[in-house]
Design a protein around this motif. Sequence first.
Motif, PDB file in Angstrom:
ATOM      1  N   ALA A 334       0.815  -1.210   0.000  1.00 52.34           N
ATOM      2  CA  ALA A 334       0.000   0.000   0.000  1.00 52.34           C
ATOM      3  C   ALA A 334       0.852   1.266   0.000  1.00 52.34           C
ATOM      4  CB  ALA A 334      -0.928  -0.005   1.215  1.00 52.34           C
ATOM      5  N   LEU A 335       2.081   1.165   0.532  1.00 56.20           N
ATOM      6  CA  LEU A 335       2.978   2.316   0.552  1.00 56.20           C
ATOM      7  C   LEU A 335       3.779   2.448  -0.735  1.00 56.20           C
ATOM      8  CD1 LEU A 335       4.494   2.014   4.158  1.00 56.20           C
ATOM      9  CD2 LEU A 335       2.658   3.548   3.409  1.00 56.20           C
ATOM     10  N   ALA A 336       3.861   1.363  -1.515  1.00 56.33           N
ATOM     11  CA  ALA A 336       4.753   1.332  -2.665  1.00 56.33           C
ATOM     12  C   ALA A 336       4.548   2.491  -3.640  1.00 56.33           C
ATOM     13  CB  ALA A 336       4.622  -0.006  -3.385  1.00 56.33           C
ATOM     14  N   PRO A 337       3.303   2.865  -3.992  1.00 58.52           N
ATOM     15  CA  PRO A 337       3.161   3.986  -4.938  1.00 58.52           C
ATOM     16  C   PRO A 337       3.820   5.276  -4.461  1.00 58.52           C
ATOM     17  CG  PRO A 337       1.092   2.795  -4.725  1.00 58.52           C
ATOM     18  CD  PRO A 337       2.003   2.258  -3.665  1.00 58.52           C
ATOM     19  N   ARG A 338       3.851   5.494  -3.134  1.00 61.70           N
ATOM     20  CA  ARG A 338       4.464   6.703  -2.593  1.00 61.70           C
ATOM     21  C   ARG A 338       5.991   6.587  -2.502  1.00 61.70           C
ATOM     22  NH1 ARG A 338       1.716  10.536   0.350  1.00 61.70           N
ATOM     23  NH2 ARG A 338      -0.547  10.368   0.393  1.00 61.70           N
ATOM     24  N   LEU A 339       6.519   5.374  -2.607  1.00 58.66           N
ATOM     25  CA  LEU A 339       7.963   5.159  -2.486  1.00 58.66           C
ATOM     26  C   LEU A 339       8.663   5.107  -3.838  1.00 58.66           C
ATOM     27  CD1 LEU A 339       7.965   2.422   0.314  1.00 58.66           C
ATOM     28  CD2 LEU A 339       8.653   4.810   0.568  1.00 58.66           C
ATOM     29  N   ASP A 361      10.803 -10.772  -3.134  1.00 57.22           N
ATOM     30  CA  ASP A 361      10.144 -10.923  -4.432  1.00 57.22           C
ATOM     31  C   ASP A 361       8.937  -9.999  -4.547  1.00 57.22           C
ATOM     32  OD1 ASP A 361      11.987 -12.826  -5.154  1.00 57.22           O
ATOM     33  OD2 ASP A 361      10.727 -14.518  -4.564  1.00 57.22           O
ATOM     34  N   ALA A 362       8.141  -9.962  -3.479  1.00 54.12           N
ATOM     35  CA  ALA A 362       6.951  -9.113  -3.525  1.00 54.12           C
ATOM     36  C   ALA A 362       7.321  -7.643  -3.570  1.00 54.12           C
ATOM     37  CB  ALA A 362       6.065  -9.405  -2.314  1.00 54.12           C
ATOM     38  N   LEU A 363       8.292  -7.255  -2.774  1.00 52.54           N
ATOM     39  CA  LEU A 363       8.651  -5.840  -2.702  1.00 52.54           C
ATOM     40  C   LEU A 363       9.323  -5.375  -3.990  1.00 52.54           C
ATOM     41  CD1 LEU A 363       8.508  -3.358  -0.976  1.00 52.54           C
ATOM     42  CD2 LEU A 363      10.720  -3.939   0.000  1.00 52.54           C
ATOM     43  N   THR A 364      10.170  -6.185  -4.579  1.00 54.42           N
ATOM     44  CA  THR A 364      10.806  -5.774  -5.824  1.00 54.42           C
ATOM     45  C   THR A 364       9.803  -5.737  -6.974  1.00 54.42           C
ATOM     46  OG1 THR A 364      11.529  -8.076  -6.145  1.00 54.42           O
ATOM     47  CG2 THR A 364      13.120  -6.548  -5.206  1.00 54.42           C
ATOM     48  N   ALA A 365       8.722  -6.511  -6.874  1.00 54.68           N
ATOM     49  CA  ALA A 365       7.659  -6.404  -7.880  1.00 54.68           C
ATOM     50  C   ALA A 365       6.936  -5.068  -7.750  1.00 54.68           C
ATOM     51  CB  ALA A 365       6.676  -7.561  -7.726  1.00 54.68           C
ATOM     52  N   ASP A 366       6.729  -4.622  -6.511  1.00 50.52           N
ATOM     53  CA  ASP A 366       6.068  -3.341  -6.282  1.00 50.52           C
ATOM     54  C   ASP A 366       6.992  -2.164  -6.570  1.00 50.52           C
ATOM     55  OD1 ASP A 366       3.670  -4.497  -5.435  1.00 50.52           O
ATOM     56  OD2 ASP A 366       4.355  -4.657  -3.360  1.00 50.52           O
ATOM     57  N   LEU A 367       8.294  -2.352  -6.301  1.00 46.28           N
ATOM     58  CA  LEU A 367       9.290  -1.290  -6.464  1.00 46.28           C
ATOM     59  C   LEU A 367      10.438  -1.831  -7.313  1.00 46.28           C
ATOM     60  CD1 LEU A 367       9.406  -0.024  -2.770  1.00 46.28           C
ATOM     61  CD2 LEU A 367       8.358   1.168  -4.691  1.00 46.28           C
ATOM     62  N   PRO A 368      10.320  -1.772  -8.609  1.00 52.10           N
ATOM     63  CA  PRO A 368      11.330  -2.397  -9.483  1.00 52.10           C
ATOM     64  C   PRO A 368      12.740  -1.865  -9.284  1.00 52.10           C
ATOM     65  CG  PRO A 368       9.359  -1.765 -10.723  1.00 52.10           C
ATOM     66  CD  PRO A 368       9.217  -1.163  -9.363  1.00 52.10           C
ATOM     67  N   ASP A 369      12.890  -0.646  -8.783  1.00 56.39           N
ATOM     68  CA  ASP A 369      14.219  -0.064  -8.638  1.00 56.39           C
ATOM     69  C   ASP A 369      14.832  -0.293  -7.266  1.00 56.39           C
ATOM     70  OD1 ASP A 369      14.133   0.949 -11.233  1.00 56.39           O
ATOM     71  OD2 ASP A 369      13.091   2.760 -10.582  1.00 56.39           O
ATOM     72  N   VAL A 370      14.134  -1.038  -6.385  1.00 57.99           N
ATOM     73  CA  VAL A 370      14.680  -1.274  -5.055  1.00 57.99           C
ATOM     74  C   VAL A 370      15.978  -2.074  -5.168  1.00 57.99           C
ATOM     75  CG1 VAL A 370      13.490  -3.456  -4.605  1.00 57.99           C
ATOM     76  CG2 VAL A 370      14.067  -1.975  -2.698  1.00 57.99           C
ATOM     77  N   GLU A 371      16.950  -1.762  -4.317  1.00 57.14           N
ATOM     78  CA  GLU A 371      18.199  -2.521  -4.279  1.00 57.14           C
ATOM     79  C   GLU A 371      18.111  -3.554  -3.167  1.00 57.14           C
ATOM     80  OE1 GLU A 371      21.903  -0.345  -4.618  1.00 57.14           O
ATOM     81  OE2 GLU A 371      20.782   1.457  -5.194  1.00 57.14           O
ATOM     82  N   LEU A 372      18.552  -4.763  -3.455  1.00 53.41           N
ATOM     83  CA  LEU A 372      18.453  -5.870  -2.510  1.00 53.41           C
ATOM     84  C   LEU A 372      19.832  -6.305  -2.057  1.00 53.41           C
ATOM     85  CD1 LEU A 372      16.865  -8.125  -1.042  1.00 53.41           C
ATOM     86  CD2 LEU A 372      17.057  -9.472  -3.146  1.00 53.41           C
ATOM     87  N   LEU A 373      19.994  -6.419  -0.725  1.00 51.78           N
ATOM     88  CA  LEU A 373      21.203  -6.987  -0.144  1.00 51.78           C
ATOM     89  C   LEU A 373      20.744  -8.219   0.635  1.00 51.78           C
ATOM     90  CD1 LEU A 373      23.924  -4.947   1.838  1.00 51.78           C
ATOM     91  CD2 LEU A 373      23.679  -7.420   1.831  1.00 51.78           C
TER      92      LEU A 373
END
Length: 405
Positions: A334-339, A361-373
Amino acid sequence: MTELSFLTAPGMSAGFIAETRPRAHGAGIDPYEYDRVTAPIDSLLQWPDACRAAALDHRARAERAAERGRVRTAGQHHRLAARWFHLAALLPDPDRERAAAVAAEADRSMGAALALLEPRARRIAGEGYAGWLRLPQPPDAVRASDAAGGRFPLVVLVPGMDSSKEEFHGPADALLARGVAVLAVDGPGQGVLATGPALGPDHRHAIGRALDHALAVAAELPAMPSAGPSAGLSAGPGAGAGAGAEAVGAAEAVVPAGGVIDPGRIAVLGLSLGGYLAAAVAAHDPRVRAAALVSGPYRLDWDGVVPFVTATLARRCGDASAARAFVEQLDLAALAPRLRGLPVLLVEGGADRIPGVTNADALTADLPDVELLHVPYGNHLLGNALPDWLPDLADWLAETLEARA
């Protein structure tokens, strides 16, 4: 009343002690000391008093060191006392007064440590928040501030469900060493506020007020002059945080325009439930330019989490119904559009056993540019794998904020 019978269930104490060991290590507790303190515990009802006894021992050592003029040693023991007092407050303690007292003692010990080791640190407090504003020390302070007109970037450190501003020394110290100021904040239901205002959806508003307060305080602080690493360590035992500020060459220091914090370079760092809370701040506060989330929840299922979590949330949110309502609206999607468009770093451990936490997986689908460590063997909060993520996290925050200058 919150159901706490699980605290005395067979095997519960041994399991909790083993699970908490890497977390204590991540908070700066020596693992061997942890084992010595926890070895006699055969019921979790003994946990608060065992941790409190360890804290009082460090406080006594700090006072003896201060009497001999050993300022650094005194400050380090006060910091360890703050860590142990914090650990004493981890359980949903049946004794509410004891829980409130140890949280207050953690705050007191941290203040004593900062007065000796970081005299420009300031405690801020107001409606629904209490925090520590810490600034880089020389030589990191001089190098970082010279690069930005005497002003530092700032990371707001947001703790989680059963955490507090006194826990995450590792991330704070790593950021300070990179020339980044840190504001560690207890919000509603956390730390010294655990028995006061309830944890809930208004948490982000309290963090916003804390940031307002910190920026106002920073506007009055002078820039750090060039000085050796021991500058300002003349504050006596028992002095409040900031008591030795005048010792740091104040006569030659000036307040840079706008204060020592650059309001255009602010990020949030959330750990555990603080990952969601920090994301909520980043999603709604335009001053936040980046977010890092460590072991944060994507979604939580009230019926799927263990009694320890539901009991703790019930205590922190006021009661079980309020806790369930809070959990049911907790949704990073629900926050993803604002992020979107905001730099976001997600740190997760592959061995994290809390359902719903750091679903990459879910978060990177919502935020394609998120960096994952991702650390495959990292547990919740990755206290068993600090070298594999903590330096990179601190570098990412410092470099991302530098790019925003």
